[in-house]
Scaffold this active site. Structure first.
Site, PDB file in Angstrom:
ATOM      1  N   SER A 178       0.401  -1.155   0.368  1.00  0.00           N
ATOM      2  CA  SER A 178      -0.320  -0.051   0.181  1.00  0.00           C
ATOM      3  C   SER A 178       0.939   1.170   0.237  1.00  0.00           C
ATOM      4  O   SER A 178       1.803   1.472  -1.491  1.00  0.00           O
ATOM      5  CB  SER A 178      -1.436  -0.301   1.105  1.00  0.00           C
ATOM      6  OG  SER A 178      -1.809   0.732   0.990  1.00  0.00           O
ATOM      7  N   ASP A 400      -8.475  -4.749  -6.749  1.00  0.00           N
ATOM      8  CA  ASP A 400      -7.806  -3.421  -5.862  1.00  0.00           C
ATOM      9  C   ASP A 400      -8.254  -2.715  -6.372  1.00  0.00           C
ATOM     10  O   ASP A 400      -7.373  -2.179  -7.970  1.00  0.00           O
ATOM     11  CB  ASP A 400      -6.333  -3.452  -5.258  1.00  0.00           C
ATOM     12  CG  ASP A 400      -5.952  -2.237  -4.790  1.00  0.00           C
ATOM     13  OD1 ASP A 400      -6.818  -1.623  -4.404  1.00  0.00           O
ATOM     14  OD2 ASP A 400      -5.057  -2.442  -4.618  1.00  0.00           O
ATOM     15  N   HIS A 456      -6.758  -5.534  -1.325  1.00  0.00           N
ATOM     16  CA  HIS A 456      -6.121  -4.670  -1.395  1.00  0.00           C
ATOM     17  C   HIS A 456      -5.589  -4.493  -0.273  1.00  0.00           C
ATOM     18  O   HIS A 456      -6.684  -4.237   1.085  1.00  0.00           O
ATOM     19  CB  HIS A 456      -6.168  -3.161  -1.509  1.00  0.00           C
ATOM     20  CG  HIS A 456      -5.443  -2.185  -1.271  1.00  0.00           C
ATOM     21  ND1 HIS A 456      -4.230  -1.439  -1.777  1.00  0.00           N
ATOM     22  CD2 HIS A 456      -5.050  -1.083  -0.084  1.00  0.00           C
ATOM     23  CE1 HIS A 456      -3.129  -0.496  -1.147  1.00  0.00           C
ATOM     24  NE2 HIS A 456      -4.243  -0.240   0.247  1.00  0.00           N
TER      25      HIS A 456
END
Length: 479
Positions: A178, A400, A456
């Protein structure tokens, strides 16, 4: 000879002073792995920054395979401002929450069968200050940015290795996901710079691992609308009109471009109830307010839609949603017996642990500004690392929409590396687990992989597949 004996004695003293955690509230029996949360003389923390003003808390879990020879990984959780405990419990660590037997008042822990600690020693660190159990002793210590966070992480790593000299020879990889995709390449670059000037200790770095990584904030924001179109969330007509009228720029929109703004209103309506972390999962979010000139820009630019600790929303309690499951970690980490077991300092007693500190995020009004996003793109860092003797693994959950795979693949291809192997499926248990490409340049190699059905971030959704991917890559085997 005397110096070698001295080093041996220091090493033995450090090992004996380790703060080992043998049991944890919510877990039945002794932990079947070695968990350390600090050194006794440091009271579980390592100081970084000016005058050690910033105090970093960490969890170190020895490999369940061969700790002496297995790689050492320093894992950075995203956000920024998300706790390392989030990565440990929800992504790649050996423990997770047994939701069936847990209550919001008392979480029950269980072993996660597909932990990356099966094949690696992993340090999970709360960084920067204000994340997890890490804190600063002065208000100034909480003021951080992308580059200062990277420098403090590098300082932490060097100090940790001094305290743990037996791991100096282990192959070292820096890993994260991330938003740590912004900070991590800066740290890796600094490690190679340190090696070049002979800084001590010498880090035996072999490469880095990035999952669903933020890399260029502008391009990844602009990639979300093409991604939504590819995934059938936008019709051909809606996408074509938005692309033509906005000229491919959906982040910084000209307020006088009425046609673009109208198109983005339609896009907003199509996407407002989609869970960005995994487009197939239910969303707990409240419907957004009517579109205004910058509403889409804010919602699409905010990197980590899973960052804020979810609170129960009565109108959405009729079905399971991922944000709701994060509440269990908050009640667990804020209990006194857990803090005692983890050796959390008493001066942290009045501070609430949150999975992700929302004051670190863009566009969140707050009385104190604690984090400045001062590096909009790290593609240049990746380009410099491509000149090193270095290997990289970059992977994306293909469902994601926070950091779409198409943006990650775009910046990788912009490095102009040679393609060793083109787009091809990789398998787990004879099933397609995703698709992979391998790139190279001299002594640099980069393996890119999509994780089919992943969100994600990918290990939270596809733990078995991601462990298989990671294990093969560590062993220099094709995915």
């Amino acid at each position: 000879m005397l110096f070698a004996v001295f080093l041996l004695l220091v090493s033995m003293e450090v090992i004996e002073s380790r703060l080992l955690v043998q049991t944890l509230p919510g877990f039945v029996g002794d932990l079947p792995f070695t968990l350390e949360t600090g050194q006794q003389f440091a009271l579980s923390y390592i100081g970084v920054g000016e005058s050690d003003d910033v105090q970093f808390f960490y969890y170190f879990i020895e490999s369940e395979g061969n700790p002496k020879d297995d790689p050492l990984i320093l894992w950075l959780t995203g956000g920024p401002g998300c706790s390392a405990l989030s990565g440990l419990l929800y992504e790649i660590g050996p423990l997770t929450i047994n939701y069936q037997n847990s209550t919001l008042e008392k979480a029950v822990l269980e072993i996660k069968p597909h932990s990356w600690t099966k094949v690696a020693n992993i340090i999970f660190v709360d960084q920067p200050a204000g994340s997890g159990f890490s804190y600063a002793r002065t208000p100034e210590g909480y003021k951080a940015n992308d580059t200062s966070s990277a420098m403090q992480t590098y300082q932490f790593l060097r100090k940790w290795l001094v305290d743990h000299p037996k791991f100096l020879k282990n192959p070292f990889y820096l890993g994260g996901d991330s938003y740590s995709g912004i900070v991590l390449p800066i740290v890796v670059d600094e490690i190679y710079n340190g090696i070049g000037i002979g800084e001590w200790p010498q880090i035996n770095i072999k490469g880095y691992v990035l999952g669903n990584p933020s890399t260029d904030t502008r391009s990844e924001s602009n990639s979300r609308i093409p991604f939504a179109h590819r995934m059938a969330l936008l019709s051909d007509a809606i996408y074509k009109s938005a692309k033509e009228n906005c000229h491919g720029e959906y982040l910084n929109v000209d307020p006088n471009n009425i046609l673009c703004i109208r198109d983005l209103e339609v896009v907003e309506k199509c996407l407002e109830r989609i869970y960005k972390g995994h487009i197939l999962e239910p969303s707990c979010e409240k419907p957004s307010k009517p579109f205004k000139s910058n509403t889409l820009r804010r919602s699409m630019r905010s990197l980590d839609t899973t960052s804020v600790d979810a609170r129960p929303l009565p109108q959405f309690q009729t079905h399971w949603c991922r944000e709701g499951s994060y509440i269990y970690s908050s009640t667990w980490a804020n209990s006194r017996d857990v803090r005692e077991a983890l050796h959390i300092r008493e001066e942290f007693n009045d501070i609430e642990w949150v999975r992700c500190n929302k004051t670190f995020r863009r566009h969140v009004p707050t009385e104190r500004i604690v984090y400045t996003h001062n590096v909009p793109s790290v593609v240049g860092y990746h380009r410099r690392l491509a000149d090193k003797n270095c290997r990289a693994l970059v992977y994306s959950g293909d469902h994601d929409m926070v950091v779409p795979y198409i943006d990650t693949l775009n910046w990788i291809e912009s490095l102009n590396l040679s393609v060793e192997s083109d787009w091809t499926p990789w398998f787990v248990n004879k099933q397609v687990a995703g698709y992979t490409m391998k790139f190279s340049k001299d002594e640099y190699s980069l393996t890119y992989a999509t994780v089919k059905g992943g969100g994600h971030t990918a290990p939270e959704y596809k733990p078995k597949e991601c462990l298989s991917m990671f294990t093969r890559w560590l062993a220099y085997d094709p995915l």
